[in-house]
Design a protein around this motif. Structure first.
Motif, PDB file in Angstrom:
ATOM      1  N   HIS A 322       1.455  60.947  10.227  1.00 27.86           N
ATOM      2  CA  HIS A 322       1.812  61.856  11.316  1.00 27.86           C
ATOM      3  C   HIS A 322       2.936  62.812  10.908  1.00 27.86           C
ATOM      4  N   HIS A 323       3.740  62.432   9.930  1.00 29.54           N
ATOM      5  CA  HIS A 323       4.736  63.356   9.395  1.00 29.54           C
ATOM      6  C   HIS A 323       4.027  64.553   8.759  1.00 29.54           C
ATOM      7  N   THR A 324       2.988  64.259   7.972  1.00 31.27           N
ATOM      8  CA  THR A 324       2.202  65.331   7.353  1.00 31.27           C
ATOM      9  C   THR A 324       1.505  66.178   8.412  1.00 31.27           C
ATOM     10  N   LEU A 325       0.981  65.518   9.459  1.00 26.82           N
ATOM     11  CA  LEU A 325       0.263  66.233  10.515  1.00 26.82           C
ATOM     12  C   LEU A 325       1.179  67.222  11.236  1.00 26.82           C
ATOM     13  N   ILE A 326       2.400  66.818  11.521  1.00 25.27           N
ATOM     14  CA  ILE A 326       3.344  67.701  12.212  1.00 25.27           C
ATOM     15  C   ILE A 326       3.643  68.948  11.372  1.00 25.27           C
ATOM     16  N   HIS A 327       3.718  68.772  10.043  1.00 28.15           N
ATOM     17  CA  HIS A 327       4.053  69.899   9.178  1.00 28.15           C
ATOM     18  C   HIS A 327       2.880  70.851   8.968  1.00 28.15           C
ATOM     19  N   ARG A 328       1.645  70.341   9.050  1.00 27.52           N
ATOM     20  CA  ARG A 328       0.490  71.151   8.636  1.00 27.52           C
ATOM     21  C   ARG A 328      -0.418  71.588   9.772  1.00 27.52           C
ATOM     22  N   SER A 329      -0.281  71.034  10.953  1.00 28.42           N
ATOM     23  CA  SER A 329      -1.218  71.340  12.031  1.00 28.42           C
ATOM     24  C   SER A 329      -0.495  72.024  13.181  1.00 28.42           C
ATOM     25  N   GLY A 330      -1.227  72.173  14.300  1.00 28.94           N
ATOM     26  CA  GLY A 330      -0.646  72.808  15.474  1.00 28.94           C
ATOM     27  C   GLY A 330       0.128  71.873  16.373  1.00 28.94           C
ATOM     28  N   TRP A 331       0.274  70.599  15.996  1.00 27.78           N
ATOM     29  CA  TRP A 331       1.080  69.670  16.789  1.00 27.78           C
ATOM     30  C   TRP A 331       2.555  70.064  16.711  1.00 27.78           C
ATOM     31  N   GLN A 332       3.254  69.889  17.827  1.00 27.05           N
ATOM     32  CA  GLN A 332       4.679  70.200  17.888  1.00 27.05           C
ATOM     33  C   GLN A 332       5.434  69.017  18.481  1.00 27.05           C
ATOM     34  N   VAL A 333       6.681  68.843  18.050  1.00 26.82           N
ATOM     35  CA  VAL A 333       7.543  67.795  18.592  1.00 26.82           C
ATOM     36  C   VAL A 333       8.836  68.436  19.061  1.00 26.82           C
ATOM     37  N   GLU A 334       9.341  67.991  20.183  1.00 30.27           N
ATOM     38  CA  GLU A 334      10.621  68.487  20.705  1.00 30.27           C
ATOM     39  C   GLU A 334      11.338  67.333  21.393  1.00 30.27           C
ATOM     40  N   MET A 335      12.627  67.505  21.608  1.00 28.81           N
ATOM     41  CA  MET A 335      13.430  66.479  22.250  1.00 28.81           C
ATOM     42  C   MET A 335      13.604  66.820  23.725  1.00 28.81           C
ATOM     43  N   VAL A 336      13.260  65.867  24.599  1.00 25.09           N
ATOM     44  CA  VAL A 336      13.435  66.023  26.037  1.00 25.09           C
ATOM     45  C   VAL A 336      14.186  64.796  26.542  1.00 25.09           C
ATOM     46  N   ALA A 337      15.335  65.009  27.156  1.00 24.40           N
ATOM     47  CA  ALA A 337      16.175  63.910  27.653  1.00 24.40           C
ATOM     48  C   ALA A 337      16.452  62.906  26.542  1.00 24.40           C
ATOM     49  N   ALA A 338      16.787  63.423  25.359  1.00 25.20           N
ATOM     50  CA  ALA A 338      17.187  62.620  24.202  1.00 25.20           C
ATOM     51  C   ALA A 338      16.056  61.763  23.644  1.00 25.20           C
ATOM     52  N   SER A 339      14.794  62.061  23.998  1.00 25.97           N
ATOM     53  CA  SER A 339      13.646  61.324  23.478  1.00 25.97           C
ATOM     54  C   SER A 339      12.602  62.314  22.973  1.00 25.97           C
ATOM     55  N   PRO A 340      11.858  61.947  21.916  1.00 29.24           N
ATOM     56  CA  PRO A 340      10.862  62.871  21.360  1.00 29.24           C
ATOM     57  C   PRO A 340       9.590  62.916  22.210  1.00 29.24           C
ATOM     58  N   VAL A 341       9.068  64.119  22.421  1.00 30.92           N
ATOM     59  CA  VAL A 341       7.775  64.321  23.083  1.00 30.92           C
ATOM     60  C   VAL A 341       6.941  65.228  22.186  1.00 30.92           C
ATOM     61  N   PHE A 342       5.624  65.090  22.284  1.00 29.89           N
ATOM     62  CA  PHE A 342       4.705  65.800  21.399  1.00 29.89           C
ATOM     63  C   PHE A 342       3.732  66.635  22.229  1.00 29.89           C
ATOM     64  N   VAL A 343       3.413  67.801  21.712  1.00 27.81           N
ATOM     65  CA  VAL A 343       2.480  68.712  22.375  1.00 27.81           C
ATOM     66  C   VAL A 343       1.352  69.019  21.404  1.00 27.81           C
ATOM     67  N   GLY A 344       0.110  68.795  21.836  1.00 27.42           N
ATOM     68  CA  GLY A 344      -1.031  69.018  20.971  1.00 27.42           C
ATOM     69  C   GLY A 344      -1.360  70.486  20.815  1.00 27.42           C
ATOM     70  N   PRO A 345      -2.153  70.839  19.787  1.00 23.94           N
ATOM     71  CA  PRO A 345      -2.559  72.235  19.589  1.00 23.94           C
ATOM     72  C   PRO A 345      -3.447  72.712  20.729  1.00 23.94           C
ATOM     73  N   ALA A 346      -3.547  74.021  20.899  1.00 16.02           N
ATOM     74  CA  ALA A 346      -4.264  74.593  22.038  1.00 16.02           C
ATOM     75  C   ALA A 346      -5.738  74.232  22.037  1.00 16.02           C
ATOM     76  N   TRP A 347      -6.370  74.105  20.842  1.00 15.38           N
ATOM     77  CA  TRP A 347      -7.798  73.784  20.807  1.00 15.38           C
ATOM     78  C   TRP A 347      -8.061  72.366  21.306  1.00 15.38           C
ATOM     79  N   LEU A 348      -7.065  71.498  21.184  1.00 21.69           N
ATOM     80  CA  LEU A 348      -7.221  70.113  21.617  1.00 21.69           C
ATOM     81  C   LEU A 348      -6.784  69.936  23.063  1.00 21.69           C
ATOM     82  N   ASP A 349      -5.694  70.591  23.451  1.00 20.23           N
ATOM     83  CA  ASP A 349      -5.139  70.439  24.797  1.00 20.23           C
ATOM     84  C   ASP A 349      -4.710  71.811  25.325  1.00 20.23           C
TER      85      ASP A 349
END
Length: 362
Positions: A322-349
């Protein structure tokens, strides 16, 4: 999709990983579907020529809905050992029998076809590969292993003296443990001996470490339980026993007991920050991933090359995949309320709904 390289276009390692997210199949199921599709579909070459499927007879019957996916997998398996001209015979048999019978039919057919061939000359046997499987069953770890002669002899030599029956004493009497119990206890003692060695490999920059997390007040009062990074629970009494021979590292979430921010000085994460991430994320933070912390890397949410700082507030634990996936795909990770959340690419979600890993959630 497999042949045109769709997985690479989307930033994934292979098509099975794409199907895992797109249609929520298990990875094993996705791989089977891809393998079957490759075996049954025609291919157009760059010059425009049409190549028949690997299993053209099977493809025709499947198109009529007469064979199951399991049948296709078994036919493909047995045809690896058979000439193409007998595919019709295998398929005709499959139309009237279950997959297990088709596999047996294929083996018998291969024997009859090749029984008059000369025996293959003996070759130097390959060195046996060591194998180990581990799986949690309730609160117990089941272990199955196969070792080559050298490794097996070493292991037996280490376990044997530890597994001898205890001497009979007036207080305890004779040792009534079965052999399997004595050898199991010896294996556990061997683990303790190895854990105290000074040449162990490292995980994330620290020596191999078992992390148990609990409130200090509970530890002192011998109440509650400590949490392993595998989500198992260890009673407080047993935790206190482990603490007699272990180092205790206090981690105050949201506090300042250790420096959790080293700014732009370095890109690598020091042990103190990694311990914080292990306590917070409890494993790979990607939604649905069960990988424990020892299989994970620390990832900068805002990349270090883009000005991101090396701190617990800008980091997340991710397994290598998943480290590789975050770097190479449209997945994004951000911090919300001090915890990580993930957002899928537009074609998936298309709704871009934030997701968390609920398997590791407190």
């Amino acid at each position: 999709m497999e042949r045109r390289g769709a997985a690479g276009e989307l930033g994934y390692r292979n098509l099975a990983q794409v199907l895992r997210h797109a249609v929520r199949w298990d990875l094993k199921t996705a791989r089977l579907w891809v393998e079957r599709a490759v075996a049954l579909s025609r291919e157009v070459t760059p010059t425009g020529a049409l190549l028949e499927a690997e299993l053209p007879v099977t493809a025709g019957v499947v198109a009529e809905g007469a064979l199951s996916g399991e049948h296709v997998s078994v036919v493909a398996e047995v045809m690896q050992e058979l000439p193409a001209e007998v595919e019709r015979s295998v398929v005709d048999f499959a139309l009237d029998h279950e997959p297990a019978a088709v596999r047996a039919f294929g083996k018998e057919l291969a024997y009859r076809l090749y029984q008059d061939d000369p025996e293959p000359r003996e070759i130097e046997p390959l060195r046996q590969k060591n194998q180990l499987r581990m799986q949690w069953s309730g609160d117990r770890l089941e272990i199955w292993a196969k070792l080559d002669k050298v490794a097996g002899a070493k292991f037996e030599a280490m376990v044997d003296p530890l597994a001898k029956p205890r001497p009979e004493t007036p207080e305890e009497g004779p040792d009534l443990r079965f052999r399997a119990e004595r050898e199991g206890d010896a294996f556990a003692e061997l683990i303790d001996l190895v854990a105290r060695a000074d040449q162990l490999p490292e995980h994330g920059g620290e020596p191999v470490t078992m992390v148990l997390t609990m409130k200090y007040e509970d530890l002192a009062a011998e109440v509650g339980a400590a949490g392993l990074d595998t989500r198992e629970r260890v009673p407080a009494g047993e935790m206190r026993q482990l603490a007699c021979t272990a180092g205790i590292v206090p981690v105050v979430l949201g506090g300042r007991s250790e420096a959790m921010d080293i700014g732009r000085k370095t890109r690598s994460f020091p042990p103190a920050i990694r311990r914080l991430l292990v306590t917070r994320d409890r494993g790979c933070a990607f939604p649905g991933c069960e990988r424990p912390p020892r299989h994970c890397d620390a990832h900068h949410v805002q990349h270090w090359a883009d000005g991101g700082v090396t701190s617990g507030h800008n980091a997340v634990l991710l397994c290598r995949h998943h480290h590789t996936l975050i770097h190479r795909s449209g997945w994004q990770v951000e911090m919300v309320a001090a915890s990580p959340v993930f957002v899928g690419p537009a074609w998936l979600d298309p709704g871009r709904v934030p997701r968390r890993n609920l398997l590791h959630a407190a």
